[in-house]
Write a protein that holds these residues in place. Structure first.
Motif: not given
Length: 211
Positions: A58, A91, A49, A56
């Motif tokens: 990715p 992710e 991140t 915040v």
């Protein structure tokens, strides 16, 4: 990463997308001859991140970004007849490459991936082929406007499915464009109104898995 893009108030041509999702790396759905993954997909990696303005977000790991850059560059150059585009799933810490099946390009992807996770999926058309169609349609925009066919966007899809035509007149465009370009032209029609141009074109989000 250099991306083939055309902007004409509301036109965007790109080959790289970003997607977000959760869970373990998935087995790609079979395509024309089935998909495969590189050896790096055997390992689970923690998503990275970055904090921007207190948020915040990715981030793409440097190793994966470098592998994507190598694949994109080689795909556009030595393997232009196969390469369709790619997207990054931050992710799941992986990239998804779309290509017209090619043993030579598959081997290039394996070599370029190093230990990163690359999911390879089949595409119906290469980026080079779709770029040709894209440029032809863009050149004809004044003629379509004069004919009363409103076209909001022209996009070579990164998954190789075809050239996506955004228009508020879907039914008419679906009838008129194939008359000029042929019924076999790889055209995908979607309903879309006028698009406001972005001040700084970025990487648009791709649909989430199952979306």
């Amino acid at each position: 990463m250099r991306r083939c893009r055309y902007l004409l108030r509301w036109l965007l041509l790109g080959a790289v997308l970003v997607t977000g999702s959760c869970g373990e790396p998935e087995t790609p759905e079979p395509g024309l001859v089935g998909g495969w993954t590189t050896a790096g997909c055997e390992f689970t990696r923690r998503p990275e991140t970055v904090t921007v303005g207190g948020r915040v977000l990715p981030a793409t790991p440097a190793a994966l970004e470098a592998a994507m850059a190598r694949i994109d560059a080689g795909g556009r150059a030595e393997h232009a007849g196969s390469y369709a585009g790619l997207e990054v799933d931050q992710e799941r810490v992986r990239a998804i490459v779309y290509r017209v099946p090619s043993a030579a390009f598959d081997e290039f992807i394996r070599t370029s991936a190093d230990n990163t996770c690359i999911v390879v999926r089949d595409a119906g058309h290469s980026l080079a082929e779709l770029t040709g169609w894209h440029d032809r349609i863009v050149a004809d925009l004044p003629a379509w406007q004069a004919a009363g066919v409103r076209i909001s966007s022209v996009v070579a899809r990164h998954d190789g499915a075809g050239v996506e035509i955004g228009t508020p007149d879907v039914e008419r465009a679906r009838e008129e464009l194939p008359r000029r370009y042929g019924r076999q032209a790889p055209l995908v029609f979607v309903e879309q109104g006028p698009v406001i141009p972005l001040a700084e074109p970025g990487v648009p989000p791709a649909p989430r898995p199952g979306g």
